[in-house]
Design a protein around this motif. Structure first.
Motif, PDB file in Angstrom:
ATOM      1  N   THR A  85       2.388 -11.085   2.029  1.00  0.00           N
ATOM      2  CA  THR A  85       2.552 -12.052   0.934  1.00  0.00           C
ATOM      3  C   THR A  85       1.464 -11.871  -0.112  1.00  0.00           C
ATOM      4  O   THR A  85       1.723 -11.881  -1.323  1.00  0.00           O
ATOM      5  N   GLY A 137       2.043 -10.472  -3.945  1.00  0.00           N
ATOM      6  CA  GLY A 137       1.572 -11.287  -5.068  1.00  0.00           C
ATOM      7  C   GLY A 137       0.576 -10.542  -5.931  1.00  0.00           C
ATOM      8  O   GLY A 137       0.627 -10.597  -7.167  1.00  0.00           O
ATOM      9  N   LEU A 194       1.564 -19.365  -6.453  1.00  0.00           N
ATOM     10  CA  LEU A 194       2.575 -19.133  -5.423  1.00  0.00           C
ATOM     11  C   LEU A 194       1.956 -18.448  -4.204  1.00  0.00           C
ATOM     12  O   LEU A 194       2.294 -18.767  -3.050  1.00  0.00           O
ATOM     13  N   MET A 195       1.049 -17.502  -4.436  1.00  0.00           N
ATOM     14  CA  MET A 195       0.343 -16.850  -3.337  1.00  0.00           C
ATOM     15  C   MET A 195      -0.422 -17.866  -2.503  1.00  0.00           C
ATOM     16  O   MET A 195      -0.373 -17.843  -1.262  1.00  0.00           O
ATOM     17  N   ALA A 235       2.090 -20.075  -0.534  1.00  0.00           N
ATOM     18  CA  ALA A 235       2.830 -19.305   0.460  1.00  0.00           C
ATOM     19  C   ALA A 235       1.947 -18.900   1.641  1.00  0.00           C
ATOM     20  O   ALA A 235       2.362 -19.000   2.807  1.00  0.00           O
ATOM     21  N   CYS A 236       0.718 -18.455   1.349  1.00  0.00           N
ATOM     22  CA  CYS A 236      -0.183 -18.024   2.425  1.00  0.00           C
ATOM     23  C   CYS A 236      -0.531 -19.175   3.364  1.00  0.00           C
ATOM     24  O   CYS A 236      -0.481 -19.030   4.594  1.00  0.00           O
ATOM     25  N   THR A 243       1.159 -21.965   3.730  1.00  0.00           N
ATOM     26  CA  THR A 243       2.374 -22.434   4.403  1.00  0.00           C
ATOM     27  C   THR A 243       2.656 -21.584   5.640  1.00  0.00           C
ATOM     28  O   THR A 243       2.996 -22.109   6.715  1.00  0.00           O
ATOM     29  N   LEU A 244       2.530 -20.271   5.500  1.00  0.00           N
ATOM     30  CA  LEU A 244       2.687 -19.381   6.651  1.00  0.00           C
ATOM     31  C   LEU A 244       1.632 -19.680   7.708  1.00  0.00           C
ATOM     32  O   LEU A 244       1.921 -19.656   8.918  1.00  0.00           O
TER      33      LEU A 244
END
Length: 450
Positions: A11, A15, A35-36, A39-40, A42-43
């Motif tokens: 991810t 990005g 977004l990075m 997303a990071c 969230t993972l």
């Protein structure tokens, strides 16, 4: 490495790729960075227990929240510092504070102007920032140099001098600000030991570039006009604004030394004093005066918030990589490959900073390498000072490697190919010469870290 860790790394890499091709993708890098960040993390939350062992249930959730808040607090110190510094520079600039620079740079000789540009850009970027300094200097060059071929050479030197000037100052470049805020370098340490290598990295390219310039400048005697018709403040008031603004930026390291407070506190102090001073000056002006548009409340809208959000996103995404242990493993790998040679490791990081943004590179290094109580990894140790130098100066090797290079590229329409053909090798020679001079200083003059 677990599948979840691999997903976080992928991810980040994807990005980062879109940030690097921002001009082609036509998507602002701040949006990608945010977004990075999301997303990071969230993972990370899909299985936080694999990284925070010994916790479960609500305790684990609370620990993750505390970790994010910890990293956000550390990141915010850099963001508030940048916002305060950008606002101060904008206030001084919009009120004609930099007009004296235009007067000092006038010269009949092309080579004489080259050295004036080098010196002025170098020291201005140490006080201000390389982005603002580059814009100011290019605007001045447009008034002084009419021949485009010569102006491209001067503009290239502006990029090199701006990046080098920011490398030895704790407030001159985003990366040095980050390292200073982190506490791995001190203001006195980086100024005293990185100053000479930074000077070398400018002087060597300037000597090579002056061979491309001969003769006199056309219209060198023409009188410069101010970019701003300051209608509100008189001369003494403008001088006071300049003194408070620029003098305040210089005072920030002293304030930190005296109080032990984080640097962003000092920058907000200067902003508060400057803001109050301008408000006092404006009390006698009517609401319909044209100069009222230069009040701080209006100038705040000029601050580049997309840049601030980019730093927020990228630093928090890097913080996630730190939490999952990727950065520590990468740092150990680099040390193993180069047998702990800090000159090789930081030298490569500097070259990489000419290809990709140096902010995440430095952020990654701060996560990869722990601060040691003594030795090369201690505060003001060889590694951290070299990182400050290499990450800043290395960005000059390619025109896309720094904020100064990108803005000059846009203003002067310099192509990537022209810069790489004519300037990149010159910037690289200066970069390596600076590293060599640092090695000489550390080997024969400076025995232990400050």
């Amino acid at each position: 490495m677990t599948p979840l860790t691999i997903a976080i790394v992928v991810t980040f890499v994807v990005g980062y790729f879109f940030i690097a091709i921002e001009s082609l993708a036509k998507v602002n890098k701040a949006a990608i960075a945010l977004l990075m960040f999301v997303a990071c993390w969230t993972l990370f939350m899909l299985d936080p227990g694999s990284y925070m062992t010994g916790l479960s249930g609500q305790a684990l959730i609370d620990a993750v929240g505390a970790a994010i808040e910890h990293h956000l607090g550390s990141t915010s110190t850099t963001l508030f510092f940048l916002m305060g510094a950008m606002t101060i520079v904008e206030i001084v600039d919009q009120n004609g504070g930099f007009n004296f620079v235009r007067d000092k740079l006038q010269s009949k000789s092309k080579r004489g102007l080259l050295w004036k540009i080098a010196v002025m850009t170098f020291f201005l970027s140490a006080i201000l920032d390389n982005l603002t300094t580059s814009i100011v200097m290019i605007m001045i060059l447009r008034k002084l140099v009419h021949e485009r071929k010569d102006r491209l050479i001067y503009a290239s030197l502006v990029i090199i001098a701006a990046n080098s000037g920011g490398a030895f100052s704790p407030i001159g470049d985003v990366t040095t600000i980050m390292l200073w805020n982190k506490g791995v370098i001190t203001a006195l340490g980086v100024i005293s030991e990185v100053f000479i290598p930074s000077v070398v990295s400018v002087v060597v390219p300037a000597l090579l570039l002056q061979g491309m310039l001969k003769g006199q400048l056309d219209g060198a005697d023409a009188k410069l006009k101010s970019d701003y018709e300051v209608l509100d403040f008189n001369s003494s008031q403008r001088k006071m604004i300049f003194a408070i603004g620029v003098g305040g930026l210089v005072f920030v390291p002293i304030f930190r030394y005296l109080t032990n407070l984080p640097p962003f506190v000092g920058i907000l102090l200067v902003l508060g004093v400057l803001w109050t001073t301008t408000e006092v000056f404006y009390r006698k002006l009517g609401s319909g005066n044209e100069g009222m548009q230069k009040r701080v409340t209006n100038l705040l809208s000029r601050i580049d918030m997309s840049t601030i959000l980019f730093f927020l996103g990228i630093l928090m995404a890097v913080a996630c990589l730190e939490e999952v242990g990727v950065l520590t493993a990468l740092g150990q790998g680099l040390n193993d490959v180069f047998n702990g040679n800090h000159y090789a490791v930081t030298g490569i990081i500097g070259v990489l900073s000419s290809i990709v943004d140096n902010v995440p590179l430095v952020a990654g290094c701060m996560g990869m390498y722990p601060v040691a109580p003594t030795g090369d990894m201690a505060i003001d140790g060889i590694f951290w000072q070299l990182l400050a130098y290499c990450a800043g100066v290395g960005g000059s090797i390619l025109i896309i490697g720094s904020a100064a290079g990108v803005v000059v590229m846009g203003l002067e329409k310099i192509t990537f190919g022209w810069y790489m053909k004519h300037i990149s090798w010159i910037a690289l020679v200066g970069y390596l010469a600076g590293i060599f001079s640092y090695w000489l200083l550390r080997s024969f003059i400076i025995v232990t870290p400050v």
